[in-house]
Design a protein around this motif. Structure first.
Motif, PDB file in Angstrom:
ATOM      1  N   PRO A   8     -80.074  39.225 -32.337  1.00 18.46           N
ATOM      2  CA  PRO A   8     -78.670  38.797 -32.447  1.00 18.46           C
ATOM      3  C   PRO A   8     -77.746  39.999 -32.594  1.00 18.46           C
ATOM      4  O   PRO A   8     -78.143  41.033 -33.120  1.00 18.46           O
ATOM      5  CB  PRO A   8     -78.665  37.950 -33.713  1.00 18.46           C
ATOM      6  N   LEU A   9     -76.531  39.841 -32.136  1.00 20.51           N
ATOM      7  CA  LEU A   9     -75.546  40.924 -32.211  1.00 20.51           C
ATOM      8  C   LEU A   9     -75.258  41.357 -33.643  1.00 20.51           C
ATOM      9  O   LEU A   9     -74.817  42.475 -33.883  1.00 20.51           O
ATOM     10  CB  LEU A   9     -74.240  40.470 -31.550  1.00 20.51           C
ATOM     11  N   SER A  10     -75.556  40.458 -34.568  1.00 21.88           N
ATOM     12  CA  SER A  10     -75.292  40.805 -35.965  1.00 21.88           C
ATOM     13  C   SER A  10     -76.163  41.971 -36.429  1.00 21.88           C
ATOM     14  O   SER A  10     -75.875  42.609 -37.433  1.00 21.88           O
ATOM     15  CB  SER A  10     -75.530  39.577 -36.854  1.00 21.88           C
ATOM     16  N   LYS A  11     -77.209  42.268 -35.668  1.00 19.91           N
ATOM     17  CA  LYS A  11     -78.082  43.400 -36.027  1.00 19.91           C
ATOM     18  C   LYS A  11     -77.575  44.714 -35.442  1.00 19.91           C
ATOM     19  O   LYS A  11     -78.310  45.705 -35.398  1.00 19.91           O
ATOM     20  CB  LYS A  11     -79.502  43.144 -35.499  1.00 19.91           C
ATOM     21  N   LEU A  12     -76.337  44.709 -34.990  1.00 18.80           N
ATOM     22  CA  LEU A  12     -75.822  45.855 -34.253  1.00 18.80           C
ATOM     23  C   LEU A  12     -75.993  47.180 -34.991  1.00 18.80           C
ATOM     24  O   LEU A  12     -76.394  48.185 -34.414  1.00 18.80           O
ATOM     25  CB  LEU A  12     -74.341  45.627 -33.917  1.00 18.80           C
TER      26      LEU A  12
ATOM     27  N   ASP B  29     -78.192  48.061 -37.217  1.00 21.53           N
ATOM     28  CA  ASP B  29     -79.601  48.477 -37.166  1.00 21.53           C
ATOM     29  C   ASP B  29     -79.922  49.084 -35.810  1.00 21.53           C
ATOM     30  O   ASP B  29     -80.632  50.084 -35.710  1.00 21.53           O
ATOM     31  CB  ASP B  29     -80.544  47.282 -37.380  1.00 21.53           C
ATOM     32  N   VAL B  30     -79.397  48.425 -34.779  1.00 19.22           N
ATOM     33  CA  VAL B  30     -79.657  48.891 -33.422  1.00 19.22           C
ATOM     34  C   VAL B  30     -79.132  50.317 -33.251  1.00 19.22           C
ATOM     35  O   VAL B  30     -79.811  51.186 -32.704  1.00 19.22           O
ATOM     36  CB  VAL B  30     -79.016  47.944 -32.393  1.00 19.22           C
ATOM     37  N   VAL B  31     -77.923  50.535 -33.765  1.00 21.01           N
ATOM     38  CA  VAL B  31     -77.330  51.864 -33.629  1.00 21.01           C
ATOM     39  C   VAL B  31     -78.163  52.902 -34.378  1.00 21.01           C
ATOM     40  O   VAL B  31     -78.401  54.010 -33.878  1.00 21.01           O
ATOM     41  CB  VAL B  31     -75.861  51.860 -34.113  1.00 21.01           C
TER      42      VAL B  31
END
Ligand code: ADP
Ligand code: MG
Length: 693
Positions: free
Chosen positions: A458-462, A464-466
């Protein structure tokens, strides 16, 4: 020349009574053209049944009612939150009409106290009182027949009402001529199909919801017309190419072998099989026209080169045309290196080639000093001439139908043609895009390729992704960040990409680049060059990178709003990081809420890398028109034909087209003449115009 019978349909919609400057713009946008014929193809999407005409006392609330009433009283609002109310009645009951935010003047005019009116709209019940908010119709009693019945509903755009569209449409429908029948009479009877005119009139005047379905009789008739036009046009092109005696290309295999010896790998079985198919074709004394399909990374370039080398072995020339500068350059880099080592001369010719260099290349091509030329459509400009062009490869990547233009331009000396595409296309779509073109498939990728680790988040993990991205980049990796596609609006795509670019720049500084479709080719190339050389290691992009870009060092891809992309498109994008032998990762970021279909799509991506399977699924889930998520893909843009529902008709049309041309290759018979009209009606004129039988 367009048959005269079609003139009325190909005049501007400006000629419709009531279409002024403002309506012209709105309608043109809505229907995607400014011709009467475009309007004719603007098909109803729904119906409203206005035939329910009860007495008010018996009326069922919640239904669309058409009632005959007398106007009793006007009650203007006391403040601007209240509606303007008009009390009306029949001999059984009263009804309150309510209007928000309208000029009192227009209401007093259309509903004068004491007069009779026909009102149609959705009836509601409020505390036991009948109400109707903003009636759809207010008409004089003598006009009741116009309202009572089934209303056809069209797709609309802001600023234009259904009533207005319908008013225009009536004029459009009145212009449809009685065409001479282009279908086989027996077949029509068998199918119980009406004439084209009857069918299209019925399509615009549906009685039941089922009339709107693609399998409704009239829609099938027109879908078949459309499919036949499509198949006939393709068959004509094919016939033209086939009819020309070609030449037999049959090299001695020496140069070919030299290249194979130079390769650091062994050809896959699929590559070898496809090459054999191509060689066999090249040897035939007629012109070759073959489609080569192979998923991203399946190794099409080397196949193309080995095929081109055959022409060179015969002392002739070969050309490969790519859809973009970047791709042409990429092909050139691969090919030049190998060619240099075996003494074959090659050159790159694109729109960017400097005048002086271009002049030299043109001279060398004309004298036959250059054996293989790689380029963009610049290759086919008028001043380019070859000494002896025998073989042309067209790399369409995933634009389709470009080959048609080429077939009509006659640069080569009976040149053989190989069309390559990187998008796995389901069989039915191959038929609609290429007709019966011979077809080879590289259905295997070289061994040892690591699968892409695809994850759905989900985009809410953005954040973490970064963080993860940061760690990856620090180890020397390169990554793509693909920004969402916003429907039909390149501008907002761009805004989203620019925004993401700015925010990532704050974190990663100058090692981030941005590419998008609105950039100048030169600037785009420069950024791509920086990414290739490693000067930047994070590339923020819109879907422009989809088309065949090759940066083997890139091993990470983040796709934002992955749920907005089509499957085939996601597959293409992911293909960008599947080129090396290193493990790579693809993160599909989605925004909630996810529809069931979207969920299924992302799951398919997570679990499969088989492009052909993904393409079939995409067709199932989205339907043919959308397979690549764009209208520009070049796939036949069907107005009515639907690849799921009308699949069988497509196959019949394919056979029909073949038979028609066999019996009447110049379309001269009575039916042949009618078929010409059909081709023009469906705007296949570019092919017919160039068609002299
Ligand atoms: P595409 O079909 O996407 O155009 P390319 O022709 O660009 O694929 O090939 C992708 C990569 O695979 C290239 O680096 C190419 O050298 C390599 N390649 C091609 N054929 C083979 C093979 N048989 N074995 C291993 N690697 C191969
Ligand atoms: Mg390629």
């Amino acid at each position: 020349m367009r048959p005269e019978i079609l003139y009325p349909l190909f005049t501007s919609i400006g000629s419709i009574k009531g279409v002024g400057e403002r309506a012209y713009k709105l309608v043109t946008n809505l229907i995607g053209g400014d011709k009467i014929v475009n309007m004719m193809w603007h098909l109803p999407s729904n119906i409203i049944d206005r035939s329910y005409a009860p007495r008010l006392a018996n009326a069922v609330a919640g239904r669309i009612c058409t009632v005959a009433v007398k106007v009793v009283e006007h009650i203007p609002p006391k403040n601007n939150r209240q509606p303007y109310r008009v009390i009306v009645e029949d001999d059984t009951e009263q009804l309150t009409l309510t209007f928000f935010k309208v000029y009192a003047q227009s209401i007093t005019k259309s509903l004068p106290v004491g007069e009779f009116r026909i009102i149609s709209g959705k009836l509601e019940s409020f505390n036991g009182q009948l109400q109707m908010a903003h009636p759809d119709y207010i008409a004089r009693p003598e006009d009741i027949a116009k309202i009572l019945g089934i209303e056809t509903v069209y797709p609309l755009t802001a600023g234009i009402s259904n009533k207005t569209i319908r008013k225009y449409m009536e004029q459009v429908l009145a212009k449809i001529p009685n065409f001479p029948e282009w279908q086989d009479q027996k077949f029509l009877e068998q199918q119980k199909w009406p004439s084209f005119k009857e069918a299209i009139l019925k399509v615009h005047n549906p009685r039941y919801l089922s009339d709107l379905e693609p399998f409704a009789t009239e829609r099938c008739r027109i879908a078949y017309d459309e499919l036949l036009a499509n198949q006939l046009a393709l068959a004509i092109v094919r016939q033209r190419v086939k009819k020309q005696y070609g030449r037999s290309i049959c090299g001695n295999g020496e140069l070919r072998q030299k290249i194979i010896n130079l390769l650091p790998f062994k050809l896959t079985d699929a590559q070898q099989r496809v090459l054999n198919e191509i060689y066999a074709d090249l040897q035939q004394p007629y012109r070759m026209l073959r489609l080569l399909q192979g998923d991203v990374g399946s190794g099409k370039t080397i196949v193309a080169l080995l095929a081109m080398i055959s022409a060179v072995e015969c002392g002739a020339q070969a050309a490969i045309m790519a859809p973009t500068e970047i791709l042409a350059k990429q092909h050139f880099e691969t090919i030049e290196d190998l060619c240099n080592k075996i003494g074959v001369s090659c050159a790159l010719l694109t729109g960017k080639t400097k005048t002086k260099e271009r002049k030299q290349i043109l001279a060398d091509l004309a004298e036959g000093k250059i054996n293989i030329v790689i380029g963009t459509h610049a290759l086919f400009q008028e001043d380019v001439s070859f000494k002896d062009l025998a073989f042309v490869v067209i790399d369409e990547q995933h634009r389709f139908g470009v080959h048609q233009r080429l077939m009509l331009s006659e640069k080569g000396n009976k040149a053989d043609v190989l069309v390559m595409t990187a998008t796995p296309i389901p069989r039915t779509l191959v038929l609609t895009a290429y007709g019966d073109m011979e077809y080879s498939k590289i259905d295997q990728v070289p061994e040892g390729r690591k699968p892409v680790d695809t994850r759905v988040l989900p985009l809410s993990k953005l954040s973490d992704v970064v963080q993860g991205l940061k760690r990856k980049l620090e180890t020397g990796a390169r990554a793509y960040w693909v920004c969402p596609l916003v429907e039909e609006s390149e501008k907002s795509d761009l805004a989203a990409a620019e925004e993401r670019f700015e925010s990532l720049k704050k974190i990663f500084g100058s090692s981030v680049g941005l590419v998008h479709g609105k950039m100048k080719e030169k600037d785009k190339d420069a950024v791509m060059e920086d990414f290739k050389s490693g000067k930047i290691n994070l590339l923020v992009a819109t879907t422009v990178i989809e088309v065949g870009v090759n940066v083997p060092e890139a091993t990470l891809m983040i796709i934002e709003h992955a749920e907005r992309f089509g499957l085939a498109q996601l597959h293409q994008l992911r293909g960008r990081i599947k080129r090396g032998f290193e493990a790579s990762t693809c993160l599909l970021l989605y925004n909630l809420p996810l529809s069931e279909t979207a969920k299924e799509r992302l799951n398919i991506m997570k679990n499969s890398e088989d492009g052909f399977m993904i393409a079939e699924k995409d067709l199932e889930l989205r339907g043919g028109g959308e397979i690549l998520g764009t209208k520009q893909s070049g796939f036949a843009n069907f107005r009515l034909a639907n690849m799921e529902v009308h699949k069988n008709l497509l196959h019949i049309a394919n056979q029909d087209a073949k038979m028609i041309l066999e019996l009447d290759p110049k379309l001269e018979s009575q039916r042949g003449q009618a078929l010409r009209t059909l081709l023009y009606l469906f705007e296949k004129d570019d092919m017919v115009r160039n068609y002299r039988g």
